[in-house]
Design an enzyme around this catalytic site. Structure first.
Site, short mmCIF file in Angstrom:
data_model
loop_
_atom_site.label_atom_id
_atom_site.label_comp_id
_atom_site.label_asym_id
_atom_site.label_seq_id
_atom_site.Cartn_x
_atom_site.Cartn_y
_atom_site.Cartn_z
N CYS A 102 0.89 -1.12 0.03
CA CYS A 102 -0.22 0.02 -0.06
C CYS A 102 0.85 1.40 -0.02
CB CYS A 102 -0.91 -0.08 1.14
SG CYS A 102 -1.80 1.57 1.64
N GLU A 103 0.63 2.18 -0.79
CA GLU A 103 1.21 3.48 -1.00
C GLU A 103 1.16 4.28 0.13
OE1 GLU A 103 -1.23 6.28 -4.07
OE2 GLU A 103 0.39 4.98 -4.78
N HIS A 104 0.23 4.10 1.05
CA HIS A 104 -0.31 4.97 1.91
C HIS A 104 0.37 4.56 3.34
CE1 HIS A 104 -4.35 5.58 -0.43
NE2 HIS A 104 -3.24 6.30 -0.66
N HIS A 105 0.46 3.44 3.48
CA HIS A 105 1.08 3.24 4.58
C HIS A 105 2.26 2.16 4.58
CE1 HIS A 105 -3.13 3.64 5.84
NE2 HIS A 105 -2.75 4.39 6.72
N GLN A 143 -4.78 -0.71 -5.00
CA GLN A 143 -5.42 -2.07 -5.64
C GLN A 143 -6.03 -1.50 -7.10
OE1 GLN A 143 -7.37 -5.13 -3.27
NE2 GLN A 143 -8.87 -5.50 -5.38
N HIS A 171 -5.70 -6.33 2.53
CA HIS A 171 -4.84 -5.11 2.83
C HIS A 171 -4.70 -5.37 4.43
CE1 HIS A 171 -5.57 -2.92 -0.92
NE2 HIS A 171 -6.60 -4.07 -0.99
N CYS A 173 -2.92 -2.90 5.99
CA CYS A 173 -3.25 -1.51 6.56
C CYS A 173 -4.73 -1.60 6.93
CB CYS A 173 -3.19 -0.65 5.69
SG CYS A 173 -4.08 -0.57 4.02
#
Length: 216
Positions: A102-105, A143, A171, A173
């Site tokens: 995940c690019e956020h976490h 995704q 996920h 996250c």
């Protein structure tokens, strides 16, 4: 033309997606130093015996986990086999395992990819479709973006009569942090050509994907 950002660890220029600024890649030594900083920030001593070589291991692992940045989907799809004895129905690959982050976490998400296309000028080796999935999965992702990139690559380079992609993902996250709901499956789809224009072909694709998969 996009500007070049002088990253504080500037060394090697890295191409960026259109509309994004470019940056420069840190050295391996700088990357290892960053890992040591994170270990210390987490509350542990990066110089203790069990952690002394962890920065090297993490950087080596990252080179593998994010190896998709060094790959080109166009090369995976460049060889087309035209002699298919008149076959013109869909080709379906289901249950392709993938692992991404995940690019956020920057924590993992993983699952299965299902890909189909209607050949126009020929077919590619089955392993090449799986390579395309890996090329984009081994990057920082969402995704939704991963689904769109796989679809676009096959559509652009094979120019088939239609492409269908379905991704199922869990996920970390969502299960390891935050709301902490384990076992939630996220499903994303993208269709082009015949699959987009004919709901019956979408339904047939989904039916073939689900065949042999008992309902949860």
């Amino acid at each position: 033309m996009d500007a070049v950002v002088q990253h504080p660890f500037a060394r090697v220029p890295i191409p960026a997606p259109k509309g994004h600024q470019t940056f420069r890649k840190p050295t391996r030594e700088e990357a290892e130093a960053a890992v040591r900083t994170l270990i210390a920030w987490a509350g542990d001593n990066p110089t203790r015996e069990g952690l002394i070589d962890t920065p090297k291991r993490v950087v080596k692992a990252y080179a593998e986990l994010f190896g998709g940045y060094a790959n080109d989907a166009a090369k995976d799809l460049e060889r087309v086999f035209e002699d298919v004895q008149g076959y013109d129905d869909m080709v379906v690959l289901r249950d392709i395992p993938y692992f991404s982050h995940c690019e956020h976490h920057m924590v993992p998400f993983f699952g299965k990819a299902h890909v189909a296309y209607f050949p126009m000028n020929g077919v590619v080796g089955l392993s090449k479709i799986a390579r395309v999935v890996d090329t984009y999965a081994k990057r920082l992702q969402t995704q939704e973006t991963l689904t769109a990139q796989i679809t676009a690559a096959i559509d652009e380079h094979l120019q088939p009569r239609g492409v269908a992609v379905m991704l199922e993902g869990e996920h970390m996250c969502m299960s390891m942090r935050g709301i902490q709901k384990v076992g939630v499956s996220t499903v994303t789809t993208q269709f082009t050509g015949l699959f987009r224009d004919d709901p019956a072909e979408q339904a047939r694709f989904i039916s073939l994907v689900r065949a042999g998969h008992p309902p949860r």
